[in-house]
Write an enzyme that holds these catalytic residues in place. Structure first.
Site, short mmCIF file in Angstrom:
data_model
loop_
_atom_site.label_atom_id
_atom_site.label_comp_id
_atom_site.label_asym_id
_atom_site.label_seq_id
_atom_site.Cartn_x
_atom_site.Cartn_y
_atom_site.Cartn_z
N ASP A 125 65.60 103.69 30.83
CA ASP A 125 65.41 102.25 30.72
C ASP A 125 65.00 101.62 32.04
OD1 ASP A 125 66.00 102.32 28.06
OD2 ASP A 125 68.10 101.73 28.30
N CYS A 126 65.56 102.14 33.15
CA CYS A 126 65.23 101.56 34.46
C CYS A 126 64.08 102.28 35.16
CB CYS A 126 66.47 101.53 35.36
SG CYS A 126 67.38 103.07 35.42
N TYR A 127 63.76 103.48 34.68
CA TYR A 127 62.61 104.22 35.20
C TYR A 127 61.77 104.67 34.00
CZ TYR A 127 65.17 104.46 39.63
OH TYR A 127 65.84 104.16 40.78
#
Length: 388
Positions: free
Chosen positions: A129-131
């Site tokens: 989700d963050c990468y």
């Protein structure tokens, strides 16, 4: 009289320090004697340039947009470690290329980066989700990177065995090609120029010691792996078998590709030649006595590499003067010798470090931690049934 690091550094700042190489100091001691030479000389530069397999680089690529958490990483098709933070990696000098095999490896990638060449970066990820990004295929140079520094776990062995082969088959080893039936002897050292042979008891070399590495100023970061100060020594304290090693660190962005070279050992693999120089402060007469050692007084063992065991037999104890002469007599057979390290390059490094100090561009750093003496190596026990 004894000197301090501060006093020597003050003389460097004033342009008054007497700085000589470890080869030059030998004649000074012969002419003046230990006591007078210790008063006269302030710093002795030592050096080596040879294969140091336990080397590599930490690299930070910076974040792409959208960002990626790199899990599978290759540089010029050489695998780098993907188990660090999102865009950090460690590239080992001996890692072989996937497409060119043993002919190109991590050491060559490191050299190419230092030389300013473009390097092909490919990275993959499962995505998070963050990468969210899952792949990258791009070209980079050293200047594109946030950080790129050598961190070498085991460099500049204090002493190392010479190699020979008594079998009837040619051997391909990290000591080069060993011809059958004792056809040759190889060795790797700068002898009387070698840093740890000029400070055999590690009186001035420890964590924080400032050094020349790859053409840049760097530091001793820790004792090296396979650090062995419990090794056999002669009556003056010089090791006669492999002894201490050092972990070294330096900024690749300040390095010169002349002093960092990739190497290939036929049918064995990749290694990296690393240029290292260490200044030895002459604090007292004891240090002057140590740095005035000559090749004729430094010994190693000619080890039979055809014995495929950890403990290999020694055929003869020889001095580095004998090895440097070009041949050694073993049981009446005259055997040619050849070095893996470059004495020419070692001399150039010692002279370059001398120049830096005389110009006031390099000051001595007193170690913030001394390394232990009496530390021995452990072997790996094979426990097939699991841990006891």
């Amino acid at each position: 009289m004894a000197k301090t690091y501060q006093e020597i550094n003050e003389k460097i700042a004033r342009g008054e320090a007497v700085v000589v190489t470890a080869e030059e100091v030998i004649d000074i001691v012969k002419a003046r004697g230990i006591k007078d030479a210790a008063d006269y000389v302030d710093v002795v530069t030592t050096s080596t340039f040879g294969p140091m397999c336990s080397s590599g680089a930490f690299i930070n690529f910076g974040h792409s947009d959208p960002p990626i958490r790199m899990a599978e990483i290759s540089l010029n098709d050489v695998e780098a470690y993907g188990g660090l933070a999102a865009v950090d990696t460690y590239l080992g000098a001996t890692q072989p290329s996937k497409d060119r095999g043993l002919e190109y490896g991590g050491a060559h990638v490191i050299h190419d980066l230092i030389a300013g060449k473009e390097v092909h970066l490919v990275a993959k990820s499962q995505g998070t989700d963050c990468y969210p990004r899952k792949s990258i295929d791009t070209w980079i140079t050293l200047e594109d990177l946030n950080e790129a520094y050598l961190f070498n776990p085991r460099n500049i062995y204090q002493n190392y065995n010479a190699a020979i082969n008594t079998s009837s088959q040619r051997l391909y080893t990290y000591m080069g090609i060993l011809q059958p039936n004792m056809g040759n002897i190889t060795y790797s050292t700068s002898g009387e120029l070698s840093p740890l042979l000029n400070d055999p008891l590690l009186k001035t070399i420890g964590m924080g010691t400032k050094i020349f590495i790859g053409g840049a100023q760097g530091y001793v970061s820790w004792m090296g792996t396979q650090f062995n100060t419990a090794c056999p020594r002669d009556d003056k304290g010089y090791p006669t078998t492999p002894g201490a090693t050092l972990a070294l660190i330096g900024n690749m962005k300040e390095m010169n590709p002349k002093y960092i070279r990739g190497a290939v050992y036929e049918k064995y693999g990749t290694s990296m030649f690393v240029g290292v120089g260490i200044p030895i402060p002459i604090l007292n007469e004891e240090m002057m006595a140590f740095v005035s050692v000559e090749n004729k007084d430094l010994y190693t063992n000619v080890i039979d590499y055809s014995v495929q065991r950890k403990a290999k037999p020694s055929l003869k104890k020889v001095s580095y003067a004998e090895l440097r002469s070009g041949s050694v007599d073993i049981n009446g057979k005259v055997i040619k010798t050849s070095p893996l390290s470059s004495l020419k390059m070692a001399r150039e490094i010692a002279a370059e470090l001398n120049y830096w100090i005389n110009k006031g561009e390099f000051y001595l750093q007193e170690p913030i931690l001394s390394f232990p003496m009496g530390t021995a190596l452990k072997g790996l026990e094979i426990n097939e049934g699991g841990l006891r």
